[in-house]
Design a protein around this motif. Structure first.
Motif, PDB file in Angstrom:
ATOM      1  N   GLY A  79       0.795  -1.230   0.000  1.00 36.05           N
ATOM      2  CA  GLY A  79       0.000   0.000   0.000  1.00 36.05           C
ATOM      3  C   GLY A  79       0.826   1.278   0.000  1.00 36.05           C
ATOM      4  O   GLY A  79       0.276   2.367   0.112  1.00 36.05           O
ATOM      5  N   ASP A  80       2.147   1.138  -0.112  1.00 39.58           N
ATOM      6  CA  ASP A  80       3.012   2.316  -0.105  1.00 39.58           C
ATOM      7  C   ASP A  80       3.253   2.878  -1.500  1.00 39.58           C
ATOM      8  O   ASP A  80       3.915   3.898  -1.654  1.00 39.58           O
ATOM      9  N   ILE A  81       2.745   2.169  -2.526  1.00 40.06           N
ATOM     10  CA  ILE A  81       3.142   2.493  -3.894  1.00 40.06           C
ATOM     11  C   ILE A  81       1.974   3.069  -4.687  1.00 40.06           C
ATOM     12  O   ILE A  81       0.851   2.576  -4.607  1.00 40.06           O
ATOM     13  N   GLY A 115       5.828   0.139   7.022  1.00 41.66           N
ATOM     14  CA  GLY A 115       5.036   0.218   5.797  1.00 41.66           C
ATOM     15  C   GLY A 115       3.534   0.101   6.028  1.00 41.66           C
ATOM     16  O   GLY A 115       3.047  -0.107   7.136  1.00 41.66           O
ATOM     17  N   TRP A 116       2.828   0.218   4.901  1.00 42.37           N
ATOM     18  CA  TRP A 116       1.375   0.224   4.889  1.00 42.37           C
ATOM     19  C   TRP A 116       0.932  -0.859   3.908  1.00 42.37           C
ATOM     20  O   TRP A 116       1.398  -0.903   2.771  1.00 42.37           O
ATOM     21  N   ASN A 117       0.049  -1.756   4.372  1.00 43.99           N
ATOM     22  CA  ASN A 117      -0.317  -2.879   3.509  1.00 43.99           C
ATOM     23  C   ASN A 117      -1.696  -2.732   2.887  1.00 43.99           C
ATOM     24  O   ASN A 117      -2.336  -3.714   2.514  1.00 43.99           O
ATOM     25  N   TYR A 135      -0.274   0.911  -6.787  1.00 46.37           N
ATOM     26  CA  TYR A 135      -1.090  -0.020  -5.999  1.00 46.37           C
ATOM     27  C   TYR A 135      -2.068   0.743  -5.105  1.00 46.37           C
ATOM     28  O   TYR A 135      -2.524   0.232  -4.091  1.00 46.37           O
ATOM     29  N   GLY A 136      -2.299   1.984  -5.448  1.00 43.70           N
ATOM     30  CA  GLY A 136      -3.376   2.711  -4.785  1.00 43.70           C
ATOM     31  C   GLY A 136      -2.973   3.804  -3.822  1.00 43.70           C
ATOM     32  O   GLY A 136      -3.833   4.444  -3.228  1.00 43.70           O
ATOM     33  N   ASN A 137      -1.686   4.053  -3.644  1.00 41.16           N
ATOM     34  CA  ASN A 137      -1.318   5.125  -2.721  1.00 41.16           C
ATOM     35  C   ASN A 137      -1.329   6.462  -3.454  1.00 41.16           C
ATOM     36  O   ASN A 137      -0.688   6.624  -4.482  1.00 41.16           O
ATOM     37  N   ASP A 138      -2.074   7.411  -2.911  1.00 42.96           N
ATOM     38  CA  ASP A 138      -2.190   8.688  -3.620  1.00 42.96           C
ATOM     39  C   ASP A 138      -1.418   9.812  -2.942  1.00 42.96           C
ATOM     40  O   ASP A 138      -1.521  10.970  -3.326  1.00 42.96           O
ATOM     41  N   THR A 139      -0.637   9.473  -1.912  1.00 48.93           N
ATOM     42  CA  THR A 139       0.112  10.551  -1.256  1.00 48.93           C
ATOM     43  C   THR A 139       1.627  10.333  -1.263  1.00 48.93           C
ATOM     44  O   THR A 139       2.376  11.276  -1.061  1.00 48.93           O
ATOM     45  N   ILE A 140       2.084   9.093  -1.478  1.00 52.13           N
ATOM     46  CA  ILE A 140       3.528   8.877  -1.621  1.00 52.13           C
ATOM     47  C   ILE A 140       3.837   8.922  -3.112  1.00 52.13           C
ATOM     48  O   ILE A 140       3.118   8.323  -3.916  1.00 52.13           O
ATOM     49  N   ARG A 141       4.882   9.634  -3.463  1.00 54.38           N
ATOM     50  CA  ARG A 141       5.188   9.750  -4.896  1.00 54.38           C
ATOM     51  C   ARG A 141       6.165   8.665  -5.336  1.00 54.38           C
ATOM     52  O   ARG A 141       7.307   8.622  -4.878  1.00 54.38           O
ATOM     53  N   LYS A 184       4.982  13.295   2.378  1.00 56.65           N
ATOM     54  CA  LYS A 184       3.894  13.617   3.305  1.00 56.65           C
ATOM     55  C   LYS A 184       3.806  12.602   4.439  1.00 56.65           C
ATOM     56  O   LYS A 184       2.897  12.655   5.248  1.00 56.65           O
ATOM     57  N   HIS A 185       4.730  11.616   4.451  1.00 53.13           N
ATOM     58  CA  HIS A 185       4.620  10.557   5.454  1.00 53.13           C
ATOM     59  C   HIS A 185       5.899  10.375   6.252  1.00 53.13           C
ATOM     60  O   HIS A 185       6.345   9.253   6.477  1.00 53.13           O
ATOM     61  N   GLY A 186       6.480  11.501   6.644  1.00 50.19           N
ATOM     62  CA  GLY A 186       7.631  11.456   7.548  1.00 50.19           C
ATOM     63  C   GLY A 186       8.834  10.757   6.951  1.00 50.19           C
ATOM     64  O   GLY A 186       8.955  10.607   5.735  1.00 50.19           O
TER      65      GLY A 186
HETATM   66  C1  LIG Z   1       0.134   5.770   1.564  1.00 50.09           C
HETATM   67  O1  LIG Z   1       1.254   5.363   2.371  1.00 50.09           O
HETATM   68  C2  LIG Z   1       1.307   5.937   3.648  1.00 50.09           C
HETATM   69  C3  LIG Z   1       2.619   5.553   4.315  1.00 50.09           C
HETATM   70  O2  LIG Z   1       2.811   4.157   4.391  1.00 50.09           O
HETATM   71  C4  LIG Z   1       0.079   5.529   4.434  1.00 50.09           C
HETATM   72  O3  LIG Z   1       0.102   6.110   5.705  1.00 50.09           O
HETATM   73  C5  LIG Z   1      -1.165   5.938   3.677  1.00 50.09           C
HETATM   74  O4  LIG Z   1      -2.306   5.473   4.351  1.00 50.09           O
HETATM   75  C6  LIG Z   1      -1.144   5.374   2.267  1.00 50.09           C
HETATM   76  N1  LIG Z   1      -2.286   5.861   1.521  1.00 50.09           N
HETATM   77  C7  LIG Z   1      -3.160   5.085   0.919  1.00 50.09           C
HETATM   78  C8  LIG Z   1      -4.279   5.753   0.198  1.00 50.09           C
HETATM   79  O5  LIG Z   1      -3.069   3.879   0.916  1.00 50.09           O
END
Ligand SMILES: *[C@@H]1O[C@H](CO)[C@@H](O)[C@H](O)[C@H]1NC(C)=O
Ligand SMILES: *[C@@H]1O[C@H](CO)[C@@H](O)[C@H](O)[C@H]1NC(C)=O
Length: 429
Positions: free
Chosen positions: A44-46, A362-364, A49-55, A308-310
């Protein structure tokens, strides 16, 4: 699990392409491989794969230009067993690295455990097909068996012509000033024992002074000396953990002890690039095994404080930049059409780890649990991306279940090698 092997999936694409572009020189059909694995990165960090705040533009681009696996799983939620399975195409249980005890990874560089010498890695099979093989980065599958430098578990003994990196892994104690997390609870237990013993010795001294107890002064001095020596055995090993475990090697030689984390990223990228440059005219396999984003998190100035995530987010963005650098190298050398690039993580993100600023793992995504949590999907769900320009279709998404263990038969098959037929593997044909 109804398994369609990745080899079959990729094989299908390759067959269709080969019938169009006829190539007869055998080496021209032998692709290079660049396998890129991140440590502890959550799916979920990419971005793709759906992460909209980590580039992660570089990783996203690989997926856009290649094939993205949506149901890709690691064989274990921890480094050592997952990597053993990845290297051999067999569950870690079969190589003795699938421990179910409290400690399930190799904890000391000097430990005698590791990937047994009689296991066959894909690198070993590729050497037989004329490939030059290299690993840059983290190994974590042991070093020596019987003597301190027989190097029976070392990458050079497991099919890699070239090794540069950490024979062990990163752990908190690798960064000066950090506590030695690997043995944190053992250290705490010993601390309590020594506090109790101190109390006992003090009681004896008091008893002697007040005359309650007949005890010779020599006996007391002896007890105090034993206590101090004991205390030193608590202190000294922990003080040296960084020197013992966090080292950098080039092939059989130690090049830095302890490893300097400030320059590690640059050194690894240089080594990876130079390996590809050196071998651009022959088939090669490079396993770029990043020690990032395992703790202790270390970061280049360029990325510090930018996400945006430290610190953790900064790290993921730096990893993305490293992947981009690898892709650029391949493109600069015009190897894109001859190189299968693969991106993954060794298992899910660590959802528990934190420091004074909060969570640093990380975030899954939608998957529950994470690293070191057997039974929950978050521990084994990983990203899986393949790119091979003009061979694999761009932007394809594969929803069939696939495993990190599928890389073994895929790579061996594409290199024209034979799978071992004397052992059980996951994929049957
Ligand atoms: C993106 O990654 C960050 C850091 O792991 C996490 O906190 C955040 O919830 C993630 N965003 C989404 C939409 O999955
Ligand atoms: C490797 O050796 C061990 C110990 O003799 C044995 O149990 C194991 O089956 C062997 N593995 C392979 C793949 O031959």
């Amino acid at each position: 699990m109804a398994h369609i092997s990745l080899r079959q999936l990729l094989g299908l694409f390759i067959l269709t392409v080969q019938s169009r572009s006829v190539t007869n020189a055998e080496d021209a059909t032998k692709p290079n491989f660049i396998l890129m694995m991140v440590d502890d990165l959550g799916i979920g960090d990419i971005g793709c794969y759906g992460n909209d705040t980590i580039r992660t533009p570089n990783i996203d681009r690989l997926a856009k230009e290649g094939v993205k696996l949506t149901q890709h799983v690691a064989a274990a939620p921890l480094c050592t067993p997952s990597r053993a399975a990845f290297m051999t195409g067999r569950h870690a249980l079969r190589s003795g690295l699938g421990s179910t005890g409290r400690v399930q990874v190799i904890l000391f560089l000097g430990a005698s455990g590791g990937l047994p010498p009689n296991e066959t890695t894909f690198a070993k099979l590729l050497q037989k097909q004329g490939y030059t093989t290299g690993i840059v980065g983290k190994w974590h599958l042991g070093v020596s068996c019987k003597s301190r430098n027989d190097h029976c578990h070392h990458p050079n003994s497991h099919g890699f012509d070239y090794f540069y990196g950490l024979p062990f892994t990163l752990f908190n104690g690798c960064k000066p000033g950090n506590s030695a997390d690997v043995l944190g609870d053992l250290q705490e237990l010993l601390w309590h024992i020594f506090m109790l013993l101190a109390l006992a010795v003090l009681t004896l001294i008091t008893a002697k002074i007040t005359g309650i107890l007949e005890i010779s002064s020599r006996m007391l001095v002896f007890l105090v000396v034993v206590y101090i020596l004991g205390f030193l055995t608590w202190y000294i090993p922990f003080a040296f953990l960084q020197t013992w475990n966090c080292i950098l090697m080039r092939n059989q030689d130690v090049v830095e002890q302890p490893a300097n984390l400030d320059t590690l990223t640059e050194k690894l990228m240089k080594e990876a690039e130079q390996f590809v440059e050196r071998n651009q005219n022959r088939p090669f396999l490079l396993f770029l095994s990043l020690p990032h984003v395992h703790t202790p998190l270390f970061i280049s100035k360029q990325f510090a404080g930018k996400s945006k995530h430290g610190l953790y987010g900064d790290n993921v963005e730096e990893v993305d930049w490293m992947i981009g650098r690898m892709v650029k190298t391949v493109e600069k050398l015009k190897l894109s059409e001859r190189t299968l690039m693969y991106f993954t993580s060794d298992h899910g993100g660590d959802i528990w780890i934190s420091d004074s600023h909060g969570h640093i793992g990380g975030w899954n995504g939608i998957y529950r649990g994470g690293k070191n949590m057997a039974g929950w999907e978050g521990g084994i769900r990983v990203p899986g991306i393949f790119r091979w320009t003009n061979r694999l279709p761009a932007g394809k998404i594969v929803n069939e279940p696939t495993s990190l263990m599928d890389i073994f038969p895929t790579v061996v098959n594409l290199a024209g090698g034979q799978l071992p037929n004397d052992r059980l593997v996951l994929v049957t044909h």
